[in-house]
Design a protein around this motif. Structure first.
Motif, short mmCIF file in Angstrom:
data_model
loop_
_atom_site.label_atom_id
_atom_site.label_comp_id
_atom_site.label_asym_id
_atom_site.label_seq_id
_atom_site.Cartn_x
_atom_site.Cartn_y
_atom_site.Cartn_z
N UNK A 165 28.19 -0.14 -11.46
CA UNK A 165 27.78 -1.11 -12.47
C UNK A 165 28.22 -0.68 -13.85
N UNK A 166 27.36 -0.97 -14.82
CA UNK A 166 27.72 -0.70 -16.21
C UNK A 166 27.54 0.76 -16.59
N UNK A 167 26.95 1.57 -15.73
CA UNK A 167 26.75 2.97 -16.07
C UNK A 167 25.43 3.24 -16.75
N UNK A 168 24.45 2.34 -16.59
CA UNK A 168 23.13 2.52 -17.20
C UNK A 168 22.05 2.82 -16.18
N UNK A 169 22.36 2.65 -14.90
CA UNK A 169 21.32 2.78 -13.87
C UNK A 169 20.65 4.14 -13.86
N UNK A 170 21.44 5.23 -13.82
CA UNK A 170 20.85 6.56 -13.76
C UNK A 170 20.18 6.94 -15.08
N UNK A 171 20.69 6.42 -16.19
CA UNK A 171 20.04 6.67 -17.48
C UNK A 171 18.65 6.06 -17.50
N UNK A 172 18.54 4.84 -16.97
CA UNK A 172 17.24 4.18 -16.89
C UNK A 172 16.32 4.93 -15.95
#
Length: 465
Positions: free
Chosen positions: A412-419
């Protein structure tokens, strides 16, 4: 008034001058009093010595002549020599000789200044000597005595001036050396405030200034890193928003120009792009709230096992469609955990989405949970391609992808693991990643268990329900 008057150096010099002045005044007063007392003592001893000499002189003169005849001349010479008025009287009180006879009788003097000395000859008292300070204006007192106090005060004055000048020069040099790091730090801080975040200061010393310099450098590094992250975030957000917006614009222009029909297929394609854009904006909003500590959380002791099972079952069709094995390993009697069901389901969804997306057909994804001390540990493991050692420390950063091509087929956009990281920390937990390239990855997070009182309250609410 110039800024130098408000500087620390000026304050140090002023403080030194004030302390020196106070010390000199105190010493001067003390020495002045001591010198005066010593002068008076010396004067008293000197007067007694003079009186003893006069007494011997008169006694010897009387013994040699058997009378006072001719003493007037001797007394006048003695009075001129000693700077005193001397009167000689016989036993009947008659004035025999006066060193200052032409000036009349002496004025009234205090007993402390008058000396009355008995004259004895061969053991018998023959008269008395009255010795008083000279009341003749042109006659000066003993110079050795009169100059003693003034000499001491003069010496103190010159010593004080020399000490003051030397001290001011010394404190100026020392303060310049001591405050040099402050000047360097001030200059660096001013340039930092103007936007030059590369500023650093020397930190060679181990004193407070060195510690201040190290703190400044650490702050500057954090600001530079934050600025780089901000710029990268702006670029990443622009990139992520540009692609779906460009796609939507392209389809709409094609429909407007008649190159495409506004049929179900075209509308579905545009709709998917809108969904992707909506999800991206929602992820950004959630991440901003979590990082600001403003994320709404409804924490209450709950069954972690139940939340994990629901998340796994929700992704089972997706895993089976990709030819993957999705399983669970939950230890018996897993304690209650203070959690927000919606947020835990969301972070588990991101972890499972990440694991399924990076695991090839025929692989497996395993979710396990167990109690380790006073925490509940949850592990999401896969048998996918894994993550390199260089990329592993950065997997929780915003918009970071192991695949630099940014193709959406790889994620995806690369925000999943940050969230995921923000949600775990919002629950008071910690998360880490372990991976071996070519063998798979493991994402492990720990959540604190509910206290006995929280668990008891949860059980009471459950009984009432």
């Amino acid at each position: 008034m110039p800024s130098w008057f408000y500087s620390i150096r000026f304050r140090l010099i002023t403080g030194f001058v004030l302390v020196l002045t106070l010390a000199l005044v105190s010493v001067s007063l003390y020495v002045g009093v001591a010198a005066q007392e010593e002068t008076e003592r010396f004067q008293g001893d000197f007067d007694r010595i003079q009186a003893d000499r006069l007494e011997r002189l008169v006694s010897q003169f009387y013994s040699s002549r058997r009378n006072f005849s001719g003493l007037q001349t001797v007394i006048e010479q003695a009075g001129s020599l000693y700077g005193r008025r001397i009167q000689l009287r016989d036993m009947e009180g008659r004035l025999v000789a006066d060193s200052h006879e032409r000036f009349g009788s002496p004025g009234q003097l205090s007993e402390r200044k008058r000396q009355l000395v008995s004259i004895r000859s061969r053991g018998n008292e023959i008269g008395s000597l009255l010795i008083v300070p000279s009341d003749i204006p042109e006659e000066a007192p003993n110079p050795a005595v009169s100059r003693l106090a003034s000499s001491v005060n003069r010496s103190l004055l010159w010593a004080g001036l020399a000490a003051g000048v030397g001290g001011i020069l010394l404190i100026s040099l020392v303060s310049r050396r001591i405050l040099a790091p402050i000047s360097v730090l001030t200059s660096a801080a001013q340039r930092l405030g103007r936007g030059d975040l590369s500023q650093r200061v020397p930190t060679s010393t181990r004193d407070e200034f060195g510690q201040l310099g190290r703190t400044f450098n650490s702050m500057a590094e954090d600001l530079e890193s934050a600025e780089q992250q901000r710029r990268r975030l702006v670029a990443d957000v622009a990139h992520e928003l540009r692609t779906p917006l460009s796609n939507i614009r392209g389809y709409l222009e094609a429909v407007q120009d008649g190159l495409l029909q506004a049929d179900k297929t075209t509308i579905d394609t545009i709709y998917q792009q809108v969904l992707h854009l909506t999800h991206l904006v929602e992820d950004l909003r959630l991440l901003a709230l979590a990082e600001a500590g403003a994320l709404s959380m409804d924490l209450s002791p709950d069954s972690l096992e139940e939340v994990l099972r629901k998340a796994v079952e929700a992704f089972r069709p997706r895993a089976e469609a990709g030819g993957l094995s999705l399983s669970m390993e939950i230890s018996s009697e897993l304690p209650l955990v203070p959690l927000d069901r919606t947020r835990i389901a969301q972070l588990m969804g991101n972890l499972l989405e990440n694991a399924i997306s990076h695991t090839p057909q025929g692989g497996s994804v395993t979710v396990s949970a167990e109690r380790i001390g006073d925490v509940a540990r949850v592990t999401v493991a896969d048998t996918g391609e894994g993550i390199s050692a260089d990329d592993l420390p950065q997997v929780f950063e915003r918009f970071y992808r192991v695949d630099p091509s940014r193709a959406r087929t790889t994620g995806g956009a690369g925000l999943g693991l940050t969230i995921v990281k923000q949600l775990v920390e919002a629950h008071g937990g910690v998360i880490r990643a372990e991976s071996t390239q070519g063998k798979g990855s493991r994402f492990i997070f720990d959540l604190p268990l509910a206290s006995p009182s929280q668990a008891s309250q949860a059980g009471t609410r459950g009984d009432k329900g």
